[in-house]
Scaffold this motif. Structure first.
Motif, PDB file in Angstrom:
ATOM      1  N   LYS A   1      -1.794  -1.222   1.891  1.00 44.71           N
ATOM      2  CA  LYS A   1      -0.154  -1.551   1.947  1.00 44.71           C
ATOM      3  C   LYS A   1      -0.045  -3.119   2.003  1.00 44.71           C
ATOM      4  O   LYS A   1      -1.087  -3.490   1.753  1.00 44.71           O
ATOM      5  N   GLU A   2       1.056  -3.444   1.184  1.00 36.03           N
ATOM      6  CA  GLU A   2       1.199  -5.091   1.588  1.00 36.03           C
ATOM      7  C   GLU A   2       1.291  -5.389   3.379  1.00 36.03           C
ATOM      8  O   GLU A   2       2.206  -4.547   4.443  1.00 36.03           O
TER       9      GLU A   2
ATOM     10  N   LYS B   1       5.365   1.228   0.216  1.00 38.39           N
ATOM     11  CA  LYS B   1       4.611  -0.021   0.355  1.00 38.39           C
ATOM     12  C   LYS B   1       3.299   0.630   0.686  1.00 38.39           C
ATOM     13  O   LYS B   1       2.133  -0.539   0.076  1.00 38.39           O
TER      14      LYS B   1
ATOM     15  N   GLU C   1      -3.519 -10.532   0.797  1.00 34.64           N
ATOM     16  CA  GLU C   1      -2.535 -10.035   1.406  1.00 34.64           C
ATOM     17  C   GLU C   1      -1.677  -8.390   1.178  1.00 34.64           C
ATOM     18  O   GLU C   1      -1.148  -8.137   1.625  1.00 34.64           O
ATOM     19  N   ARG C   2      -3.257  -7.794   1.753  1.00 35.48           N
ATOM     20  CA  ARG C   2      -2.909  -6.255   1.953  1.00 35.48           C
ATOM     21  C   ARG C   2      -3.759  -6.341   2.748  1.00 35.48           C
ATOM     22  O   ARG C   2      -4.916  -6.729   3.057  1.00 35.48           O
TER      23      ARG C   2
END
Length: 224
Positions: A221-222, A41, A125-126
């Motif tokens: 990363k997520e 991720k 979202e990251r």
């Protein structure tokens, strides 16, 4: 499960499946699997050191090579404390390679309070752990950044200083770009929001914040 197995019914294929089941059930196997997922991720987007790559970082990667596409496809958002007018929208700072630019109001001059202008990228979202960031100056001469701080936040309210520049003249001129390294002691956390906040007068001795291009490098990363 093992007590139910009859040796007389054991086949080579069944034995291979049993071995696989036992191996993935081990605690250390689960830990390794979780570690691999975490590593998968996280992606590192490094600055090569080349001037040609100053604006080929995380935002560009999210836009498949076009930073503006990351905004248009709602992968990121970019906002500012103020905007001179719609022609100088914050998203103009994502258009590398042309003469468009973001331009704030001169709040310090008109409201006599100063140091209030900022430009913020929301990675939604990251989360990003920045290592470097690039800025390109005003295409038409003066009014460029020389006093600012790079800040990170995960709630948009509490901010941590990641890099501070006072009296930095490296952007003093038309269409000048530079890449700045985030000090190692400051970049030990992932952030949803990264913003450039002006902390003093620009090179024209007023409080307009003008940025032609902006990009970040580091780990992404997520969000959990």
């Amino acid at each position: 499960f093992l007590d139910c197995i009859k040796i007389s019914n054991m086949t080579s294929n069944l034995w291979q499946n049993v071995k696989h089941f036992i191996s993935i059930a081990r605690p250390e196997s689960r830990e390794n699997e979780a570690s691999n997922v975490k590593q998968h991720k996280e992606e590192k987007v490094s600055f090569s050191g080349s001037q040609d790559d100053r604006f080929k970082g995380i935002i560009s990667r999210l836009g498949n090579g076009n930073a503006k596409s990351a905004y248009e496809n709602k992968i990121i958002d970019i906002t500012a404390a103020s905007c001179h007018n719609d022609s100088f929208h914050p998203s103009k700072a994502l258009e590398d390679g042309n003469n468009d630019y973001y331009h704030s109001l001169n709040t310090g001059h008109y409201r006599n309070e100063g140091h209030t202008e900022w430009l913020c990228v929301d990675f939604k979202e990251r989360r990003v752990k920045p290592s470097h960031y690039s800025i390109q100056s005003f295409p038409w001469g003066s009014g460029n950044l020389q006093n600012w701080v790079l800040e990170g936040s995960n709630d948009g309210e509490s901010w941590k200083d990641l890099d501070t520049q006072n009296g930095n003249k490296s952007l003093a001129g038309s269409n000048i770009s530079n890449t700045f390294e985030v000090p190692n002691g400051q970049n030990n956390q992932f952030y949803r929001y990264l913003r450039i906040r002006q902390t003093g007068v620009n090179t024209k001795n007023d409080y307009r914040l003008i940025i032609a291009s902006l990009e970040y490098f580091g780990l992404i990363k997520e969000a959990c």
